[in-house]
Design an enzyme around this catalytic site. Structure first.
Site, PDB file in Angstrom:
ATOM      1  CE  LYS A  80      -4.304   0.813   0.336  1.00 22.57           C
ATOM      2  NZ  LYS A  80      -5.837   0.134  -0.369  1.00 22.57           N
ATOM      3  N   GLY A 181     -19.906   3.391  -0.394  1.00 26.85           N
ATOM      4  CA  GLY A 181     -21.112   3.616   0.353  1.00 26.85           C
ATOM      5  C   GLY A 181     -22.464   3.814  -0.421  1.00 26.85           C
TER       6      GLY A 181
HETATM    7  N1  LIG Z   1     -13.022   1.834  -3.519  1.00 29.63           N
HETATM    8  C1  LIG Z   1     -12.961   0.559  -3.442  1.00 29.63           C
HETATM    9  O1  LIG Z   1     -13.181  -0.454  -4.237  1.00 29.63           O
HETATM   10  C2  LIG Z   1     -12.316   0.230  -2.055  1.00 29.63           C
HETATM   11  C3  LIG Z   1     -12.546   0.814  -1.168  1.00 29.63           C
HETATM   12  N2  LIG Z   1     -12.019   0.363   0.338  1.00 29.63           N
HETATM   13  C4  LIG Z   1     -12.270   1.199   1.687  1.00 29.63           C
HETATM   14  O2  LIG Z   1     -13.492   1.664   1.804  1.00 29.63           O
HETATM   15  C5  LIG Z   1     -13.499   3.080   2.105  1.00 29.63           C
HETATM   16  C6  LIG Z   1     -14.402   3.917   1.180  1.00 29.63           C
HETATM   17  O3  LIG Z   1     -13.831   3.796  -0.127  1.00 29.63           O
HETATM   18  P1  LIG Z   1     -14.260   4.798  -1.277  1.00 29.63           P
HETATM   19  O4  LIG Z   1     -15.840   4.706  -1.311  1.00 29.63           O
HETATM   20  O5  LIG Z   1     -13.528   4.376  -2.449  1.00 29.63           O
HETATM   21  O6  LIG Z   1     -13.742   6.160  -0.942  1.00 29.63           O
HETATM   22  P2  LIG Z   1     -14.345   7.624  -1.182  1.00 29.63           P
HETATM   23  O7  LIG Z   1     -13.496   8.778  -0.764  1.00 29.63           O
HETATM   24  O8  LIG Z   1     -15.087   7.684  -2.513  1.00 29.63           O
HETATM   25  O9  LIG Z   1     -15.491   7.823   0.172  1.00 29.63           O
HETATM   26  C7  LIG Z   1     -15.303   8.094   1.364  1.00 29.63           C
HETATM   27  C8  LIG Z   1     -16.378   8.955   1.628  1.00 29.63           C
HETATM   28  O10 LIG Z   1     -16.490   9.104   3.208  1.00 29.63           O
HETATM   29  C9  LIG Z   1     -16.670  10.399   3.624  1.00 29.63           C
HETATM   30  N3  LIG Z   1     -16.257  10.592   5.071  1.00 29.63           N
HETATM   31  C10 LIG Z   1     -15.111  10.858   5.261  1.00 29.63           C
HETATM   32  N4  LIG Z   1     -14.889  10.992   6.580  1.00 29.63           N
HETATM   33  C11 LIG Z   1     -16.179  10.781   7.218  1.00 29.63           C
HETATM   34  C12 LIG Z   1     -16.603  10.893   8.560  1.00 29.63           C
HETATM   35  N5  LIG Z   1     -15.933  11.248   9.404  1.00 29.63           N
HETATM   36  N6  LIG Z   1     -18.036  10.460   8.637  1.00 29.63           N
HETATM   37  C13 LIG Z   1     -18.699  10.345   7.352  1.00 29.63           C
HETATM   38  N7  LIG Z   1     -18.421  10.365   6.343  1.00 29.63           N
HETATM   39  C14 LIG Z   1     -17.015  10.500   6.055  1.00 29.63           C
HETATM   40  C15 LIG Z   1     -16.249  11.240   2.479  1.00 29.63           C
HETATM   41  O11 LIG Z   1     -16.685  12.629   2.405  1.00 29.63           O
HETATM   42  C16 LIG Z   1     -16.604  10.325   1.158  1.00 29.63           C
HETATM   43  O12 LIG Z   1     -17.680  10.628   0.640  1.00 29.63           O
HETATM   44  C17 LIG Z   1     -12.020   3.440   2.238  1.00 29.63           C
HETATM   45  O13 LIG Z   1     -11.501   3.313   3.611  1.00 29.63           O
HETATM   46  C18 LIG Z   1     -11.339   2.784   1.342  1.00 29.63           C
HETATM   47  O14 LIG Z   1     -10.046   2.465   1.548  1.00 29.63           O
HETATM   48  C19 LIG Z   1     -11.410  -0.697   0.520  1.00 29.63           C
HETATM   49  C20 LIG Z   1     -11.620  -1.820  -0.529  1.00 29.63           C
HETATM   50  C21 LIG Z   1     -12.064  -1.358  -1.883  1.00 29.63           C
HETATM   51  O1  LIG Z   2      -7.027  -1.144  -6.076  1.00 27.55           O
HETATM   52  C1  LIG Z   2      -6.114  -1.547  -5.596  1.00 27.55           C
HETATM   53  O2  LIG Z   2      -4.882  -1.684  -6.107  1.00 27.55           O
HETATM   54  C2  LIG Z   2      -6.279  -3.076  -4.970  1.00 27.55           C
HETATM   55  C3  LIG Z   2      -7.412  -2.972  -3.675  1.00 27.55           C
HETATM   56  C4  LIG Z   2      -6.918  -2.016  -2.585  1.00 27.55           C
HETATM   57  O3  LIG Z   2      -5.879  -1.281  -2.481  1.00 27.55           O
HETATM   58  C5  LIG Z   2      -7.660  -2.280  -1.310  1.00 27.55           C
HETATM   59  O4  LIG Z   2      -8.554  -3.025  -1.232  1.00 27.55           O
HETATM   60  O5  LIG Z   2      -7.837  -1.526  -0.399  1.00 27.55           O
END
Ligand SMILES: NC(=O)C1=CN([C@@H]2O[C@H](COP(=O)(O)OP(=O)(O)OC[C@H]3O[C@@H](n4cnc5c(N)ncnc54)[C@H](O)[C@@H]3O)[C@@H](O)[C@H]2O)C=CC1
Ligand SMILES: O=C(O)CCC(=O)C(=O)O
Length: 353
Positions: A80, A181
């Site tokens: 990471k 989400g």
């Molecule tokens: N995008 C993916 O495919 C994957 C994402 N994740 C994890 O899932 C989580 C979400 O990922 P994404 O949706 O891609 O990120 P994103 O950045 O699109 O969404 C995160 C959301 O959380 C909100 N946020 C931040 N702090 C907050 C708080 N204190 N209370 C309420 N809302 C808050 C932000 O405003 C944003 O809308 C991250 O931790 C990421 O590492 C894990 C595996 C894969």
């Molecule tokens: O997007 C990637 O490179 C792998 C997925 C990842 O980083 C995660 O699941 O947090």
């Protein structure tokens, strides 16, 4: 922090501190374990409160990726990267400078998109290195498949907790309405779940209200809601000694990485409260499954089949936890470590043959 001591205890193979003056760049690439394959893990960009917090994030997230790949049976290791910067200061020059550091690892580390990094940013990074994933439009990006995996994980948790396959009428609190989400809300809404949502961005909360009839709550209120399931989909560290005493949900099942501030202490606190915790790196493996499949030649059917395995893997972990009287976090860790050990044995045998 005692640097080498910490790295030794956590089992990392390599940590690269990336520094440059023109453009100004500070980034950390952590490679945890490459037994099962090259280290995969996306890059996030955040204005960390200090460098120690950034390092801690990189070390924990990369170890989580090793366990994620092992539990999902993906032949990849864990890595990471974190770029220490304010999103407002993200420039193409910065991303390209970062790309050159990724390239210097010659494919030992393959990266993609995490918090504050867009698919367009990954495309910019790819001007300097081919060791990126998530640039292809073919698979539609990792978030939809991640949210599907989380949805299936919620179903597995409900089955384990209440021996029920139905979600209708359940109350679910979703924290964070970003890429994952919001998609998760869509799945839950389609299954007649009553949604409670929070996001620090009010526009996203309003959108969830409009699209899914969700009830908006203030970010600090999300922990104490009287709901069946809490789905953390924002940032890590939110399950801690301050928040756990407030929780009323019976199940925690969400996408955020590193949900437990302290793995041992807080997984035990949840277990003592009778809350079923779905280990984050198991339930959120959809993104990794997606980008891995993209890398080897995207086959939608195969990727979806693998993401459906999250359901069975979680049921197996819940069973091990019950039978052995250990936390679900320890049960998942054991599964991952067994697979890595067996990978090590196979590698030794192959070298000896
Ligand atoms: N995008 C993916 O495919 C994957 C994402 N994740 C994890 O899932 C989580 C979400 O990922 P994404 O949706 O891609 O990120 P994103 O950045 O699109 O969404 C995160 C959301 O959380 C909100 N946020 C931040 N702090 C907050 C708080 N204190 N209370 C309420 N809302 C808050 C932000 O405003 C944003 O809308 C991250 O931790 C990421 O590492 C894990 C595996 C894969
Ligand atoms: O997007 C990637 O490179 C792998 C997925 C990842 O980083 C995660 O699941 O947090």
């Amino acid at each position: 922090m005692l640097l080498f001591e910490t790295v030794r205890e956590m089992g990392h193979e390599q940590v690269l501190f990336c520094h440059g003056k023109n453009p100004e760049i500070k980034a950390i690439i952590a490679i945890h374990d490459t037994t099962l394959g090259p280290a995969m893990g996306a890059t996030r960009l955040l204005p960390y409160v200090n460098e120690e917090a950034a390092l801690k994030d990189a070390l924990r997230l990369s170890r989580g990726m090793t366990y994620k790949a092992a539990c999902a049976n993906i032949p990849a290791g864990g890595g990471k990267a974190v770029i220490i910067a304010n999103p407002e200061n993200k420039t193409d020059d910065l991303l390209r400078a970062y790309g050159r550091f990724v390239d210097s690892l010659n494919g030992r580390f393959i990266t993609g998109q995490d918090v504050n990094i867009t698919p367009g940013d990954v495309r910019t990074i790819s001007q300097e290195t081919k060791h990126v994933v998530g640039v292809s439009e073919k698979s539609g990006g990792p978030a939809p498949i991640t949210s599907l995996g989380v949805f299936l994980g919620i179903k597995a948790a409900v089955e384990s907790r209440w021996q029920s396959k139905r979600l209708d009428g359940m109350k679910v609190a979703v924290q964070g309405l970003g890429n994952v989400g919001k998609n998760l809300c869509r799945h839950l809404h389609e299954h007649d779940v009553k949604l409670f949502v929070s996001d620090v961005d009010p526009v996203k909360a309003e959108e969830a209200k409009r699209l899914f009839g969700a009830t908006i709550v203030e970010p600090a209120e999300i922990y104490s809601l009287d709901v069946d399931i809490f789905a953390p989909c924002a940032l890590g560290g939110i399950l801690n000694s301050h928040t756990i005493p407030f929780l009323k949900a019976s199940i925690i099942a969400g996408a955020a990485n590193n949900q437990l501030e302290n793995e041992q202490l807080h997984s035990q606190m949840l277990a003592k409260k009778g809350i079923l915790y779905s280990p984050d790196y198991v339930i959120n493996a959809g993104g990794l499954i997606n980008v891995y499949n993209e890398m080897i030649g995207y086959d939608e059917e195969k990727a979806f089949k693998q993401v459906h395995n999250i359901y069975d893997t979680l049921l197996a972990i819940f069973d091990i936890s019950k039978q052995q009287g250990i936390t679900t976090n320890d049960a998942a860790k054991r599964l991952a470590e067994d697979r890595i050990q067996s990978g090590k044995r196979n590698r030794t045998k192959a070298i000896a043959a």
